[in-house]
Design an enzyme around this catalytic site. Structure first.
Site, PDB file in Angstrom:
ATOM      1  N   GLU A  47       0.876  -1.171   0.000  1.00  0.00           N
ATOM      2  CA  GLU A  47       0.000   0.000   0.000  1.00  0.00           C
ATOM      3  C   GLU A  47       0.911   1.218   0.000  1.00  0.00           C
ATOM      4  O   GLU A  47       1.611   1.478   0.979  1.00  0.00           O
ATOM      5  CB  GLU A  47      -0.923   0.033   1.216  1.00  0.00           C
ATOM      6  CG  GLU A  47      -1.848   1.247   1.190  1.00  0.00           C
ATOM      7  CD  GLU A  47      -2.589   1.513   2.500  1.00  0.00           C
ATOM      8  OE1 GLU A  47      -3.371   2.490   2.527  1.00  0.00           O
ATOM      9  OE2 GLU A  47      -2.376   0.780   3.480  1.00  0.00           O
ATOM     10  N   ASP A 121      -1.988  12.105  -2.840  1.00  0.00           N
ATOM     11  CA  ASP A 121      -2.039  13.548  -3.080  1.00  0.00           C
ATOM     12  C   ASP A 121      -2.254  13.773  -4.573  1.00  0.00           C
ATOM     13  O   ASP A 121      -1.478  13.268  -5.389  1.00  0.00           O
ATOM     14  CB  ASP A 121      -0.722  14.174  -2.625  1.00  0.00           C
ATOM     15  CG  ASP A 121      -0.752  15.701  -2.635  1.00  0.00           C
ATOM     16  OD1 ASP A 121      -1.447  16.288  -3.489  1.00  0.00           O
ATOM     17  OD2 ASP A 121      -0.066  16.304  -1.790  1.00  0.00           O
ATOM     18  N   ASP A 157     -10.492  10.321  -5.051  1.00  0.00           N
ATOM     19  CA  ASP A 157     -11.707  11.131  -5.174  1.00  0.00           C
ATOM     20  C   ASP A 157     -11.480  12.291  -6.139  1.00  0.00           C
ATOM     21  O   ASP A 157     -12.413  13.046  -6.437  1.00  0.00           O
ATOM     22  CB  ASP A 157     -12.124  11.683  -3.805  1.00  0.00           C
ATOM     23  CG  ASP A 157     -11.217  12.814  -3.361  1.00  0.00           C
ATOM     24  OD1 ASP A 157      -9.999  12.576  -3.270  1.00  0.00           O
ATOM     25  OD2 ASP A 157     -11.715  13.929  -3.119  1.00  0.00           O
TER      26      ASP A 157
END
Length: 217
Positions: A47, A121, A157
């Protein structure tokens, strides 16, 4: 540096599953994750920019037959993930504290089976494009570390970042297996096993859609 951060860093120093500068394994871990950290031959899953390691610790509970490594430079965030490891007693979760661009110094070619990139980011400014985690320079790193046929999953998102990522992956001629601009309305949601990061909760509460794709080189 604040006193609380220093306390967290001191705790991290006692946790053998957190690989960071100053620890014996830090300089010699490349190619040795299974042998030295996990003591097994199970698949290795990363991850990247893991933050608090919600996916590292969450997936480790879902897949006890895989090894999960959260990678981030922020020691205080890794400390939070470490708390979950300790509370649950996970033996298949670990953390590496480095900058992502240095991954190849700590993993051998083909040592990684799968990569998750969760809400990185977005780096919206054009001058920061090379710092986006789906920029070709990062894709080349992933390709070198993954075993043949290894999978990369990407979730964000940020619609601009997602669109940039899709365009870049198409240009790089990777095998895009799935793309959705609304994960929560997609049958791909089950792949996430109900794991939601703190930031994702904030994003969705503000009405943002969550975008998701997966690909292989």
């Amino acid at each position: 540096m604040g006193r609380q951060k220093l306390k967290k860093f001191a705790v991290n120093e006692t946790r053998d599953y957190i690989i960071e500068p100053g620890k014996p394994l830090f300089e010699n871990i490349k190619g040795n994750w299974r042998k030295e950290v996990f003591k097994n031959d199970n698949p290795v899953v990363l991850e990247l920019a893991c933050g608090r390691g919600e996916y590292t610790t969450g997936l480790a509970q879902v897949y006890p037959d895989k090894n999960f490594i959260g990678v981030d430079i922020k020691g205080d965030r890794i400390w939070k993930g470490g708390n979950v490891v300790d509370e649950i007693g996970l033996t298949n979760a670990a953390f590496l504290r480095i900058h992502i661009q240095n991954l190849e110094q700590y993993f051998a070619a083909g040592e990684v089976d799968e990569i998750w990139i969760i809400h990185p980011d977005p780096r919206p400014k054009d001058r920061d494009a090379k710092r986006r985690m789906t920029h070709p320079r990062f894709l080349n790193i992933y390709k070198n570390l993954l075993k043949e046929g290894g999978l990369v999953r990407f979730k964000t998102d940020s619609k601009p970042l997602f669109e940039y990522s899709v365009e870049t992956l198409v240009a790089e001629k990777v095998n895009l297996e799935a793309v959705t601009f609304n994960l929560y309305e997609s049958d791909l949601l089950d792949e996430h096993h109900g794991i939601v990061t703190r930031y994702e909760k904030q994003f969705t509460a503000q009405g943002h859609d969550v975008h998701y794709l997966k690909f292989r080189f």
